[in-house]
Design a protein around this motif. Structure first.
Motif, PDB file in Angstrom:
ATOM      1  N   GLU A 233       0.907  -1.385   0.431  1.00 58.49           N
ATOM      2  CA  GLU A 233      -0.358  -0.342  -0.121  1.00 58.49           C
ATOM      3  C   GLU A 233       0.681   1.173   0.130  1.00 58.49           C
ATOM      4  OE1 GLU A 233      -2.446  -2.151   3.929  1.00 58.49           O
ATOM      5  OE2 GLU A 233      -1.058  -0.303   4.532  1.00 58.49           O
ATOM      6  N   ILE A 234       0.382   2.305  -0.572  1.00 61.22           N
ATOM      7  CA  ILE A 234       0.873   3.571  -0.541  1.00 61.22           C
ATOM      8  C   ILE A 234      -0.137   4.744  -0.291  1.00 61.22           C
ATOM      9  CG2 ILE A 234       1.246   4.122  -2.496  1.00 61.22           C
ATOM     10  CD1 ILE A 234       3.403   5.233  -2.252  1.00 61.22           C
ATOM     11  N   ALA A 235       0.041   5.640   0.521  1.00 60.31           N
ATOM     12  CA  ALA A 235      -1.098   7.041   0.480  1.00 60.31           C
ATOM     13  C   ALA A 235       0.220   8.383   0.674  1.00 60.31           C
ATOM     14  CB  ALA A 235      -1.048   6.904   2.188  1.00 60.31           C
ATOM     15  N   VAL A 247       3.808  12.793  -8.580  1.00 59.67           N
ATOM     16  CA  VAL A 247       2.802  11.717  -7.681  1.00 59.67           C
ATOM     17  C   VAL A 247       2.013  10.650  -8.625  1.00 59.67           C
ATOM     18  CG1 VAL A 247       0.578  12.537  -5.721  1.00 59.67           C
ATOM     19  CG2 VAL A 247       2.478  13.352  -6.534  1.00 59.67           C
ATOM     20  N   ALA A 248       1.469  10.844  -9.490  1.00 65.08           N
ATOM     21  CA  ALA A 248       1.294   9.596 -10.137  1.00 65.08           C
ATOM     22  C   ALA A 248       1.759   8.514 -10.671  1.00 65.08           C
ATOM     23  CB  ALA A 248       0.493  10.594 -11.790  1.00 65.08           C
ATOM     24  N   ALA A 249       3.138   9.085 -10.934  1.00 72.17           N
ATOM     25  CA  ALA A 249       4.236   7.842 -10.643  1.00 72.17           C
ATOM     26  C   ALA A 249       4.306   7.066 -10.101  1.00 72.17           C
ATOM     27  CB  ALA A 249       5.411   8.406 -11.801  1.00 72.17           C
ATOM     28  N   ASP A 250       4.432   7.891  -8.620  1.00 73.19           N
ATOM     29  CA  ASP A 250       4.570   6.732  -7.957  1.00 73.19           C
ATOM     30  C   ASP A 250       3.396   5.991  -7.467  1.00 73.19           C
ATOM     31  OD1 ASP A 250       7.372   8.236  -7.267  1.00 73.19           O
ATOM     32  OD2 ASP A 250       6.303   9.390  -5.155  1.00 73.19           O
ATOM     33  N   LEU A 251       1.650   6.727  -7.583  1.00 76.52           N
ATOM     34  CA  LEU A 251       1.135   5.681  -7.159  1.00 76.52           C
ATOM     35  C   LEU A 251       1.331   4.686  -8.129  1.00 76.52           C
ATOM     36  CD1 LEU A 251      -1.164   8.642  -7.415  1.00 76.52           C
ATOM     37  CD2 LEU A 251      -0.876   7.290  -4.938  1.00 76.52           C
ATOM     38  N   LEU A 252       1.624   4.731  -9.044  1.00 80.80           N
ATOM     39  CA  LEU A 252       1.602   3.391  -9.674  1.00 80.80           C
ATOM     40  C   LEU A 252       2.496   2.772 -10.045  1.00 80.80           C
ATOM     41  CD1 LEU A 252       0.926   5.189 -13.611  1.00 80.80           C
ATOM     42  CD2 LEU A 252      -0.657   3.670 -12.819  1.00 80.80           C
ATOM     43  N   SER A 253       3.288   2.515  -8.863  1.00 80.64           N
ATOM     44  CA  SER A 253       4.418   2.595  -8.815  1.00 80.64           C
ATOM     45  C   SER A 253       4.011   1.446  -7.761  1.00 80.64           C
ATOM     46  CB  SER A 253       6.233   2.690  -9.306  1.00 80.64           C
ATOM     47  OG  SER A 253       5.840   3.644  -6.836  1.00 80.64           O
ATOM     48  N   GLN A 254       3.453   1.566  -6.857  1.00 83.77           N
ATOM     49  CA  GLN A 254       2.130   0.873  -5.889  1.00 83.77           C
ATOM     50  C   GLN A 254       2.030  -0.169  -6.779  1.00 83.77           C
ATOM     51  OE1 GLN A 254       2.598  -1.305  -2.716  1.00 83.77           O
ATOM     52  NE2 GLN A 254       4.198   0.506  -3.107  1.00 83.77           N
ATOM     53  N   ALA A 255       0.817   0.289  -7.188  1.00 84.60           N
ATOM     54  CA  ALA A 255      -0.572  -0.128  -7.799  1.00 84.60           C
ATOM     55  C   ALA A 255       0.460  -1.517  -8.792  1.00 84.60           C
ATOM     56  CB  ALA A 255      -0.952   0.922  -9.047  1.00 84.60           C
ATOM     57  N   GLU A 256       1.584  -1.407  -9.485  1.00 88.85           N
ATOM     58  CA  GLU A 256       1.971  -2.435 -10.612  1.00 88.85           C
ATOM     59  C   GLU A 256       2.383  -3.418  -9.594  1.00 88.85           C
ATOM     60  OE1 GLU A 256       5.849  -1.764 -12.752  1.00 88.85           O
ATOM     61  OE2 GLU A 256       6.671  -1.288 -11.349  1.00 88.85           O
ATOM     62  N   HIS A 257       2.392  -3.481  -8.784  1.00 93.55           N
ATOM     63  CA  HIS A 257       2.956  -4.815  -7.708  1.00 93.55           C
ATOM     64  C   HIS A 257       1.916  -5.824  -7.633  1.00 93.55           C
ATOM     65  CE1 HIS A 257       6.585  -3.855  -5.402  1.00 93.55           C
ATOM     66  NE2 HIS A 257       6.228  -2.896  -5.052  1.00 93.55           N
ATOM     67  N   ASP A 258       1.015  -5.808  -7.662  1.00 91.69           N
ATOM     68  CA  ASP A 258      -0.437  -7.118  -7.984  1.00 91.69           C
ATOM     69  C   ASP A 258      -1.690  -5.908  -7.978  1.00 91.69           C
ATOM     70  OD1 ASP A 258      -2.174  -7.418  -5.569  1.00 91.69           O
ATOM     71  OD2 ASP A 258      -0.467  -7.724  -4.971  1.00 91.69           O
ATOM     72  N   GLU A 259      -2.586  -7.073  -8.026  1.00 94.09           N
ATOM     73  CA  GLU A 259      -3.958  -6.152  -8.322  1.00 94.09           C
ATOM     74  C   GLU A 259      -4.438  -5.690  -7.072  1.00 94.09           C
ATOM     75  OE1 GLU A 259      -6.072  -8.942 -10.885  1.00 94.09           O
ATOM     76  OE2 GLU A 259      -5.071  -8.655 -12.523  1.00 94.09           O
ATOM     77  N   MET A 260      -3.915  -6.301  -5.917  1.00 95.43           N
ATOM     78  CA  MET A 260      -4.222  -6.157  -4.658  1.00 95.43           C
ATOM     79  C   MET A 260      -3.507  -5.546  -4.037  1.00 95.43           C
ATOM     80  SD  MET A 260      -6.720  -8.188  -3.389  1.00 95.43           S
ATOM     81  CE  MET A 260      -6.814  -8.592  -1.849  1.00 95.43           C
ATOM     82  N   GLU A 322       1.247   1.459   4.548  1.00 94.07           N
ATOM     83  CA  GLU A 322       2.804   1.028   4.990  1.00 94.07           C
ATOM     84  C   GLU A 322       3.479   1.488   4.860  1.00 94.07           C
ATOM     85  OE1 GLU A 322       3.039  -2.202   1.541  1.00 94.07           O
ATOM     86  OE2 GLU A 322       4.816  -3.059   2.014  1.00 94.07           O
ATOM     87  N   HIS A 323       3.228   2.468   3.420  1.00 90.95           N
ATOM     88  CA  HIS A 323       3.869   3.568   3.283  1.00 90.95           C
ATOM     89  C   HIS A 323       3.255   4.978   2.498  1.00 90.95           C
ATOM     90  CE1 HIS A 323       5.745  -0.390   0.321  1.00 90.95           C
ATOM     91  NE2 HIS A 323       6.638  -0.145   0.697  1.00 90.95           N
ATOM     92  N   PHE A 324       4.469   5.846   3.195  1.00 92.53           N
ATOM     93  CA  PHE A 324       3.301   7.461   3.416  1.00 92.53           C
ATOM     94  C   PHE A 324       4.290   8.524   2.440  1.00 92.53           C
ATOM     95  CE2 PHE A 324       2.528  11.242   6.496  1.00 92.53           C
ATOM     96  CZ  PHE A 324       1.703  11.741   5.290  1.00 92.53           C
ATOM     97  N   GLU A 325       3.749   9.072   1.751  1.00 95.82           N
ATOM     98  CA  GLU A 325       4.599   9.652   1.217  1.00 95.82           C
ATOM     99  C   GLU A 325       3.903  11.567   1.860  1.00 95.82           C
ATOM    100  OE1 GLU A 325       6.692   8.000  -3.551  1.00 95.82           O
ATOM    101  OE2 GLU A 325       5.722   9.132  -3.393  1.00 95.82           O
TER     102      GLU A 325
END
Lengths: 434, 434
Positions: A233-235, A247-260, A322-325
């Protein structure tokens, strides 16, 4: 990426504990390894990994390790060495000394801090084999001073004995002492109970599939285990000072890990929210893992509009991500308000991958809101403490009567008498104080 | 007390996890509290504790707390205050600061150490209510800085609302902030999920019966829990310099806890073994709890003869006992060899009850061999850590290419791009470094 209100949002997700059939299968494997040792280990390795081995072939040799260095690019070795040095430096700062407190009456109280003796690290095979995870699991143990660090990892299925050379190089650079080509529940059981080839360990850590997770739960108590990670997770809390593309790139870097996986933006700025929303769309379209990242954003992604940065921090404390930017003006000024977050990334240049790979802090971080009460992996996970009490005769004579009173209040006369026999023989009867 | 060889001895015992019926009952209770809150809590309190309460009567009042002080002996208050002061002093030495590491490139890395926000402590009712356990569970949380410490304890069964006044005094002296008269699985569920009256906590600790233990396992993940203690144990390693009467009394003080408790003497001296054996018989006959202590000594007691003190230490390291008394000449000279023991008591005056009640170290200590990998309760059990990364622009420009290489090696292009977008916009494209 949908806009939602803070009240309507709940990050907590049900954790997968496996089907009854999976649980049953794991219990059977663990029992077989406990009873038959290597025989069962080789049988399951043939069955699940399609590889027929002898016990003597389980351990990865020095020559294989050397051969791995000849295969990988020199730039990879340099990169992994630089990352390992940073991770080692950060974790070294966590080391603590045994201590003692000397009392004027001659007594001594203290705490002895020692490394665990032998630790097992599980590394998944195939595409889930991440060299960075090897560093993050092994280096804290090594810094703690664990003298025996054992890695297990399944051989490539289909009869090839090979292990990913990048994993082997990472293991060597991190300081692994023994490597065995076994995986699955059978590897966990072997680490817990030991076989003729693999001696038992005191703790098992590292990620794995559902069978590995269930096997770790099954052997817990015989050995210690790490906690079982949920989806990543990232917030991100960002204001108008932030760059929407970052910010969009950081959100996507988390999202690419897995569908959950879950990527959440919290912002007081509607303009920023919209800009970021558009950037996510744009960047997602060009991402190799866009199917995964897209599904994650669709299901678990959200933009939460708040009244102020302070209100945003409150939301983040509820999420306990888990991660907070924190990408706002003067992020350091808000750090004291952040109560619940596993890892905190401050300012525009502290993109999450900086921490995933390189900066030094661990990337194994509590998920699913458990940052409320747990912590990233660190050196403390690989030590044990013993209390030490040396009581002087003076201290016992001085305090014996008080100790006896407390023991008798609890109805534990035997406890009181262990003190009384000493007071009597050392010339000061208990009842003189009673 | 039987003499056995080290090889024939195994301290490990099967841990009780409850019957399927008990598991089922606990799941039902937890679910009911989660759904119905106070309504279910009051229903179960009437059913199991025989006490009909309203929600407004759950919390123990200031007046009740004051009344407890009027009931207990002043000497008890003095004794509990002295013990609390020692326990507080010892645990205060364990406190750690948040720290940061400032880099020449302007980056900052660190670890924030914070107390948990809200902790629940379970205290059993009836004869298992020990004031000393209240101190040992609460004080580490208080020293860690936990701002909300909540105690739950069942009311006396049969319709009396009262709680043992010694427990109330211990709670007040230890620093408990709220006390509720509820017990059993329903109290654990209320702490985990919260009700209108009892707000949810982040961690639950404290001993309890099988229903309490099962409920703690059931809510683990929603909140943190402490580990579930097995039967208590002591191993004494003594040579001819020791007083057999002291050692026998210490063995019996452990044995009187419960029939499952284990007391083991390890000695290089056959003469001492025999003298101690005789002393155990003699003292046991006069002990109020001789039925319990006798059964424990019969089933789990043993004297292990070894060749030397060093060989004895090896045996103790295998046992990894909860309590270890080392009563030999110059005990400090052997301390470095002790690898596995929860609490170490050195010399003739450091009788285990000194640590159980008074000296300062915690008496909640790993049992059943788990001292190999776990530690006595301390301040660390009530803190959480967050990593902090503030990366400077210089640091990102310097290391960005390396981070991208590691991300791409793992097939995580989105991670690489989160770095690349910054390198591009800050005027240094990623491929200039690739």
């Amino acid at each position: 990426m949908k806009l939602v209100s803070a009240q309507d949002f709940d990050l907590r997700r049900e954790v997968e504990y496996g089907s009854p059939e999976q649980n049953e299968a794991v219990k059977e494997i663990v029992q077989a390894i406990k009873m038959e040792g290597d025989t069962a280990l080789l049988r399951y390795t043939e069955k699940f990994d399609g590889m027929k081995l002898e016990a003597s072939g389980l351990r990865v040799t020095k020559e294989e390790l050397q051969a791995a260095y000849d295969v990988v690019e020199p730039s990879f070795v340099t990169a992994i060495q630089a990352a390992a040095a940073n991770i080692r430096a950060f974790h070294t700062r966590q080391k603590r000394n045994s201590w003692m407190d000397l009392q004027p009456d001659g007594s001594l109280l203290g705490q002895i801090i020692r490394p665990l003796k032998r630790v097992g690290v599980y590394v998944p095979g195939g595409k889930a084999a991440y060299p960075s995870s090897v560093l993050m699991n092994v280096i804290p143990a090594q810094v703690a001073g664990v003298p025996e660090i054992v890695m297990v990892t399944p051989p490539a299925t289909g009869g090839r004995a090979g292990i990913d050379p990048y994993i082997l190089v990472a293991a060597a650079e991190a300081g692994v002492h023994e490597i065995y080509r076994v995986g699955g529940a059978q590897a966990i059981a072997a680490l817990a109970y030991g076989t003729d080839t693999i001696r038992p360990v005191d703790k098992i850590c590292g990620p794995g599939n559902i069978y590995v997770a269930l096997a770790k739960r099954e052997v817990y108590g015989v050995v210690d285990i790490d906690s079982i990670a949920g989806p990543s997770e990232i917030a991100v809390l960002a204001d108008d000072s932030a760059n929407p593309a970052y910010v969009a790139a950081d959100l996507l870097s988390q999202a690419e890990h897995d569908e959950m996986a879950s990527a959440i933006l919290v912002t007081p700025s509607e303009a920023f929210a919209k800009a970021c929303q558009a950037e996510v769309e744009r960047q997602l379209a060009a991402l190799p893992r866009k199917a995964i990242a897209g599904a994650s954003i669709e299901r678990y992604g959200a933009i939460i509009l708040v009244d102020s940065v302070e209100a945003g921090i409150d939301v983040v404390n509820q999420l306990a991500p888990e991660h907070f930017e924190l990408i706002v003006e003067n992020p350091m000024g808000y750090l004291g308000r952040v109560e619940n977050a596993g890892a905190i990334f401050l300012g525009p240049y502290s993109s999450e991958p900086v921490g995933d790979y390189f900066a030094g802090p661990n990337h194994i971080i509590p998920t699913n809101g458990t940052a409320r009460f747990s912590s990233p992996v660190d050196v403390d996970d690989f030590i044990k403490k013993s209390s030490v009490i040396y009581y002087s005769k003076d201290a016992l004579l001085e305090n014996g009567a008080t100790i006896m009173e407390l023991a008798r209040r609890e109805g534990l006369e035997g406890h009181a008498r262990a003190i009384e026999v000493r007071l009597q023989q050392e010339g000061k009867a208990g009842n003189e104080h009673g």
